[in-house]
Design a protein around this motif. Structure first.
Motif, PDB file in Angstrom:
ATOM      1  N   GLY A 147       0.675  -1.261   0.165  1.00 29.29           N
ATOM      2  CA  GLY A 147       0.014  -0.095   0.084  1.00 29.29           C
ATOM      3  C   GLY A 147       0.896   1.309   0.212  1.00 29.29           C
ATOM      4  N   LYS A 148       0.130   2.552  -0.033  1.00 26.12           N
ATOM      5  CA  LYS A 148       0.801   3.752   0.023  1.00 26.12           C
ATOM      6  C   LYS A 148       1.364   3.692   1.394  1.00 26.12           C
ATOM      7  CE  LYS A 148      -2.199   5.557  -3.254  1.00 26.12           C
ATOM      8  NZ  LYS A 148      -3.172   6.766  -3.695  1.00 26.12           N
ATOM      9  N   ASN A 149       1.059   3.092   2.385  1.00 28.12           N
ATOM     10  CA  ASN A 149       1.744   3.308   3.526  1.00 28.12           C
ATOM     11  C   ASN A 149       2.973   2.241   3.566  1.00 28.12           C
ATOM     12  OD1 ASN A 149       0.755   0.905   4.074  1.00 28.12           O
ATOM     13  ND2 ASN A 149      -0.665   1.489   5.853  1.00 28.12           N
ATOM     14  N   LEU A 153      -0.824  -5.096   2.385  1.00 29.65           N
ATOM     15  CA  LEU A 153      -2.201  -5.395   2.855  1.00 29.65           C
ATOM     16  C   LEU A 153      -2.990  -6.496   2.169  1.00 29.65           C
ATOM     17  CD1 LEU A 153      -2.102  -1.621   2.209  1.00 29.65           C
ATOM     18  CD2 LEU A 153      -3.743  -2.482   4.071  1.00 29.65           C
ATOM     19  N   CYS A 185      -5.527   0.663  -3.382  1.00 28.15           N
ATOM     20  CA  CYS A 185      -5.282   1.904  -2.535  1.00 28.15           C
ATOM     21  C   CYS A 185      -6.354   2.935  -3.380  1.00 28.15           C
ATOM     22  CB  CYS A 185      -3.841   2.535  -2.263  1.00 28.15           C
ATOM     23  SG  CYS A 185      -3.000   1.492  -1.241  1.00 28.15           S
ATOM     24  N   CYS A 188      -7.063   6.700  -2.643  1.00 28.38           N
ATOM     25  CA  CYS A 188      -7.065   6.995  -0.876  1.00 28.38           C
ATOM     26  C   CYS A 188      -5.853   7.542  -0.633  1.00 28.38           C
ATOM     27  CB  CYS A 188      -7.471   5.945  -0.205  1.00 28.38           C
ATOM     28  SG  CYS A 188      -7.128   5.891   1.534  1.00 28.38           S
ATOM     29  N   THR A 189      -5.817   8.435   0.036  1.00 29.38           N
ATOM     30  CA  THR A 189      -4.393   9.225   0.863  1.00 29.38           C
ATOM     31  C   THR A 189      -4.582   9.084   2.252  1.00 29.38           C
ATOM     32  OG1 THR A 189      -5.160  11.265   0.455  1.00 29.38           O
ATOM     33  CG2 THR A 189      -3.830  10.529  -1.207  1.00 29.38           C
ATOM     34  N   ARG A 190      -5.352   8.432   2.860  1.00 29.05           N
ATOM     35  CA  ARG A 190      -5.583   8.673   4.407  1.00 29.05           C
ATOM     36  C   ARG A 190      -4.235   8.355   4.915  1.00 29.05           C
ATOM     37  NH1 ARG A 190     -11.028   6.012   6.454  1.00 29.05           N
ATOM     38  NH2 ARG A 190     -12.240   6.177   4.833  1.00 29.05           N
ATOM     39  N   CYS A 191      -3.428   7.388   4.787  1.00 29.26           N
ATOM     40  CA  CYS A 191      -2.290   7.133   5.603  1.00 29.26           C
ATOM     41  C   CYS A 191      -1.339   8.468   5.486  1.00 29.26           C
ATOM     42  CB  CYS A 191      -1.733   5.771   5.143  1.00 29.26           C
ATOM     43  SG  CYS A 191      -1.210   5.726   3.509  1.00 29.26           S
ATOM     44  N   CYS A 243      -6.363   3.295   7.830  1.00 28.26           N
ATOM     45  CA  CYS A 243      -6.692   2.714   6.669  1.00 28.26           C
ATOM     46  C   CYS A 243      -7.916   1.921   6.451  1.00 28.26           C
ATOM     47  CB  CYS A 243      -5.581   1.606   6.329  1.00 28.26           C
ATOM     48  SG  CYS A 243      -5.694   0.748   4.864  1.00 28.26           S
ATOM     49  N   PRO A 244      -8.583   2.205   5.601  1.00 31.49           N
ATOM     50  CA  PRO A 244      -9.782   1.970   5.151  1.00 31.49           C
ATOM     51  C   PRO A 244      -9.858   0.110   5.272  1.00 31.49           C
ATOM     52  CG  PRO A 244      -9.486   3.137   3.196  1.00 31.49           C
ATOM     53  CD  PRO A 244      -8.402   3.226   4.252  1.00 31.49           C
ATOM     54  N   TRP A 245      -8.945  -0.618   4.949  1.00 29.13           N
ATOM     55  CA  TRP A 245      -8.895  -1.772   4.876  1.00 29.13           C
ATOM     56  C   TRP A 245      -8.694  -2.477   6.322  1.00 29.13           C
ATOM     57  CZ3 TRP A 245     -10.553  -4.361   0.638  1.00 29.13           C
ATOM     58  CH2 TRP A 245     -10.566  -3.499  -0.597  1.00 29.13           C
TER      59      TRP A 245
END
Ligand code: B12
Ligand code: SF4
Ligand code: SF4
Length: 313
Positions: A147-149, A153, A185, A188-191, A243-245
């Protein structure tokens, strides 16, 4: 050598308590090799984490680590214990028994069970400290996406998976192929938005800004370049918490989990019994003097933000 994939490793592994498993070739894609070399040059904290450089050839070429390697069996163990909400926070990965020991024992048990089914084979076990790129291998074996973090995942288990591998001399064709998991991902950019120290850009972590690195691995005192790291005293889960996941995960029930880790206080850390409470945990690797250093840093940042608030009133 047969070209038809036969053994269902995923099914076998779930019966042994793993959340996910898959097999891959003992090689690292050229693009990941390049990313790794670039990361070590640009984002590894200067003079620190030298273990990543020391055995670089083995990390980028699994057959240099285990010359007989023909396949790598990758496993993910689900470990989500719930969210931390104490006065000071210790990352989820450290609430239970030391995961290095837990995974090693489970991998050993799995290798023995595989030998019973598939016959004898040569192997090496890896957990965390072995010179292998665990997330890259897990992606290749179809366990999830990076993931972007930067974490691995899975659509079902989010990022709360410890990774471990068995490098074997079994041909990859022994195992049924698993479909790769595409990047979920999206936009999404939440992280990235939630990381308090701006350590993340999409798919890249700047380790010298990461609270996990600063609290657990950084040697020496902090200085004016060190960012504030809110309540986290050992490790950090912020980029996983948002993270939504990870939102629908159900905490595991495990007698080795210490429920008091959910709500730790400053006095827990300062208590003379703290070293005893963490002696069976991965936290026992944190240098004793770093607990007080981390606590002092959190307190000085809290005091500073209070001063800013009262000055603005
Ligand atoms: C060094 C290390 C750290 C460092 C660096 C983290 C990092 N992101 O690599 C620090 C100390 C900061 C750290 C922190 C944590 N870690 Co750590 N760590 C490791 C270790 C030992 C090596 C990882 C490594 O090689 N990093 C080097 C960099 C280069 O790797 P990378 O981020 O994957 O880099 C890739 C991407 O940047 C990509 N890339 C670069 N540019 C671009 C651009 C694009 C467009 C794309 C698509 C890709 C891309 O290519 C690179 C190479 O593949 C592994 C165990 C192992 N042997 O693999 C555990 C490991 C990664 N850690 C783990 C854990 C649990 C954590 C923490 C959650 C602990 C905590 N709560 O505090 C945090 C998470 C922080 C975060 N967001 O990553 C788990 C992760 C499990 C999972 N589900 O992914 C591992 C696998 C240990 C294990 N056996 O379970 N860790
Ligand atoms: S672990 Fe914490 S500091 Fe490190 S990237 Fe994630 S949110 Fe940022
Ligand atoms: S928070 Fe969003 S961008 Fe970050 S890893 Fe999770 S899904 Fe990907």
């Amino acid at each position: 050598m047969s070209s038809t994939f036969t053994f269902d490793l995923g099914h076998f592994a779930t019966q042994m308590g793993w959340a996910v498993a898959g097999a891959c070739d003992p090689s690292i894609p050229e693009s990941s090799q390049k990313f790794f070399e670039q990361w070590v040059r640009e984002y590894k904290p200067a003079g620190q984490m030298s273990y990543l450089e020391k055995r670089q050839k083995e990390r980028l070429t699994p057959t240099a680590y285990f010359p007989d390697a023909k396949s790598i069996l990758c496993f993910g163990l689900f470990y989500f214990p719930g969210w931390a909400s104490g006065e000071v926070k210790v990352s989820n990965y450290a609430w239970g028994e030391d995961y290095h020991l837990q995974l090693k024992a489970k991998l050993e048990e799995t290798a023995a069970a595989l030998k019973n089914t598939l016959g004898d084979f040569k192997y090496r076990l890896c957990v965390d400290t072995a010179p292998v790129l665990e997330k890259t291998l897990a992606v290749q074996a179809g366990l999830g996406w990076q993931g972007k973090n930067t974490l691995l995942l899975s659509p079902q288990f989010g990022s709360y998976l410890f990774l471990g591998e068995i490098v074997t001399d079994l041909p990859l064709t022994t195992f049924s192929a698993k479909m790769p998991v595409s990047d979920h991902c999206g936009k999404c950019t939440r992280c990235i938005d939630a990381c308090p120290t701006s350590a993340l850009t999409p798919y890249v972590l700047k380790a010298d800004l990461c609270i996990s690195y600063l609290t657990l691995e950084h040697r020496g005192e902090f200085d004016s370049n060190t960012p504030a790291f809110s309540d986290w005293i050992a490790g950090c889960d912020i980029c996983q918490e948002v993270c939504p996941w990870n939102q629908k995960l159900v905490p595991i029930q495990n007698s080795a989990l210490d429920p008091s880790f959910q709500k730790l206080t400053k006095s827990d850390i300062e208590s003379p019994t703290w070293p005893e409470r963490i002696q069976e945990k991965a936290l026992s690797y944190v240098r004793p003097e770093n607990w007080q250093r981390n606590l002092n840093w959190i307190e000085s940042q809290r005091a500073e933000s209070k001063e800013v608030v009262s000055a603005s009133q």
